[in-house]
Design a protein around this motif. Sequence first.
Motif, short mmCIF file in Angstrom:
data_model
loop_
_atom_site.label_atom_id
_atom_site.label_comp_id
_atom_site.label_asym_id
_atom_site.label_seq_id
_atom_site.Cartn_x
_atom_site.Cartn_y
_atom_site.Cartn_z
N PRO A 103 -9.64 -33.73 8.25
CA PRO A 103 -10.09 -32.98 9.44
C PRO A 103 -9.64 -33.58 10.77
O PRO A 103 -9.40 -32.86 11.73
CB PRO A 103 -11.61 -33.00 9.32
N GLU A 104 -9.52 -34.92 10.81
CA GLU A 104 -9.17 -35.57 12.09
C GLU A 104 -7.69 -35.42 12.42
O GLU A 104 -7.30 -35.56 13.58
CB GLU A 104 -9.53 -37.06 12.05
N HIS A 105 -6.86 -35.17 11.41
CA HIS A 105 -5.40 -35.15 11.66
C HIS A 105 -4.73 -33.81 11.43
O HIS A 105 -3.62 -33.60 11.92
CB HIS A 105 -4.71 -36.23 10.80
N PHE A 106 -5.36 -32.91 10.66
CA PHE A 106 -4.70 -31.62 10.38
C PHE A 106 -4.66 -30.79 11.67
O PHE A 106 -5.69 -30.57 12.32
CB PHE A 106 -5.45 -30.87 9.28
N ARG A 107 -3.45 -30.35 12.04
CA ARG A 107 -3.24 -29.63 13.31
C ARG A 107 -3.24 -28.12 13.06
O ARG A 107 -2.52 -27.64 12.18
CB ARG A 107 -1.90 -30.04 13.93
N ILE A 108 -4.01 -27.41 13.86
CA ILE A 108 -4.06 -25.94 13.79
C ILE A 108 -3.48 -25.42 15.09
O ILE A 108 -4.03 -25.63 16.18
CB ILE A 108 -5.50 -25.45 13.58
N ILE A 109 -2.32 -24.76 14.96
CA ILE A 109 -1.54 -24.32 16.12
C ILE A 109 -1.65 -22.81 16.22
O ILE A 109 -1.28 -22.08 15.29
CB ILE A 109 -0.06 -24.76 15.94
N LEU A 110 -2.18 -22.33 17.33
CA LEU A 110 -2.41 -20.89 17.51
C LEU A 110 -1.43 -20.37 18.53
O LEU A 110 -1.52 -20.68 19.73
CB LEU A 110 -3.85 -20.64 17.98
N GLY A 111 -0.48 -19.58 18.05
CA GLY A 111 0.56 -19.07 18.94
C GLY A 111 0.06 -17.92 19.80
O GLY A 111 -0.79 -17.14 19.38
N CYS A 112 0.60 -17.83 20.99
CA CYS A 112 0.37 -16.65 21.83
C CYS A 112 1.61 -16.44 22.70
O CYS A 112 2.28 -17.39 23.07
CB CYS A 112 -0.89 -16.76 22.68
N LYS A 113 1.89 -15.17 22.96
CA LYS A 113 3.03 -14.75 23.80
C LYS A 113 4.38 -15.16 23.23
O LYS A 113 5.13 -14.35 22.74
CB LYS A 113 2.89 -15.28 25.22
N ASP A 114 4.73 -16.43 23.27
CA ASP A 114 6.04 -16.88 22.81
C ASP A 114 5.89 -18.28 22.20
O ASP A 114 4.79 -18.84 22.19
CB ASP A 114 7.05 -16.91 23.97
N GLU A 115 6.99 -18.82 21.69
CA GLU A 115 6.93 -20.10 20.98
C GLU A 115 6.56 -21.29 21.88
O GLU A 115 6.21 -22.36 21.39
CB GLU A 115 8.24 -20.38 20.26
N GLU A 116 6.62 -21.09 23.18
CA GLU A 116 6.28 -22.19 24.11
C GLU A 116 4.81 -22.15 24.51
O GLU A 116 4.32 -23.07 25.17
CB GLU A 116 7.15 -22.10 25.38
N THR A 117 4.11 -21.07 24.15
CA THR A 117 2.72 -20.90 24.60
C THR A 117 1.81 -20.91 23.37
O THR A 117 1.88 -20.02 22.53
CB THR A 117 2.55 -19.55 25.33
N TYR A 118 0.99 -21.95 23.27
CA TYR A 118 0.12 -22.05 22.10
C TYR A 118 -1.07 -22.94 22.43
O TYR A 118 -1.04 -23.72 23.39
CB TYR A 118 0.89 -22.59 20.89
N LEU A 119 -2.11 -22.81 21.60
CA LEU A 119 -3.25 -23.70 21.65
C LEU A 119 -3.18 -24.59 20.42
O LEU A 119 -2.67 -24.17 19.38
CB LEU A 119 -4.57 -22.92 21.61
N GLU A 120 -3.68 -25.81 20.54
CA GLU A 120 -3.66 -26.69 19.38
C GLU A 120 -5.00 -27.41 19.24
O GLU A 120 -5.54 -27.92 20.22
CB GLU A 120 -2.52 -27.72 19.51
N TYR A 121 -5.50 -27.43 18.00
CA TYR A 121 -6.77 -28.09 17.68
C TYR A 121 -6.58 -28.92 16.42
O TYR A 121 -5.67 -28.66 15.63
CB TYR A 121 -7.86 -27.05 17.40
N THR A 122 -7.50 -29.85 16.21
CA THR A 122 -7.61 -30.45 14.88
C THR A 122 -8.62 -29.62 14.09
O THR A 122 -9.44 -28.88 14.67
CB THR A 122 -8.12 -31.90 14.93
N LEU A 123 -8.57 -29.78 12.76
CA LEU A 123 -9.57 -29.08 11.93
C LEU A 123 -10.98 -29.55 12.30
O LEU A 123 -11.92 -28.74 12.31
CB LEU A 123 -9.27 -29.32 10.45
#
Length: 137
Positions: A103-123
């Motif tokens: 959970p501390e290291h797994f990255r969840i990348i949420l894309g929006c608009k284009d490949e340069e615009t995203y949100l990133e969280y850990t699990l």
Amino acid sequence: MSTQELLSIAHQAMQNAYVPYSHHAVGAALLGESGRVYLGCNVENAAYSPSCCAERIAFYKAVSEGERRFRAIAVVGGINGRTEHPCPPCGVCRQVMREFCDPEHFRIILGCKDEETYLEYTLAQLLPESFGPQNLL
Ligand code: THU
């Protein structure tokens, strides 16, 4: 594998989404510790409940091919494939991630608009105080 590459693969995966009921297409690209990437898209069903999210399909493809540890997942989705807003994984998918990811290291990348615009969280951020395999030891 860069974040942008993973998002681009998630966009490709979304093209196969089978969404005649919700019209909400989702694509996922799951990066295993081996370096392999597993694609998933949501697959709906006329009986509704057998439908499956893109993220879970990516995980089950990977696990069924022998991969059990993962680094990151990129997810994109939206109505009629319009991906301008982030598409956060549902609670069930977060729990499936918990089974196979740190959970501390797994990255969840949420894309929006284009490949340069995203949100990133850990699990851990998206599933705090979680229940996992260690609770059954
Ligand atoms: N869905 C996903 O595939 N992943 C998500 O992160 C959220 C929701 C799917 C399930 C269903 O086919 C459609 O999107 C609308 O809920």
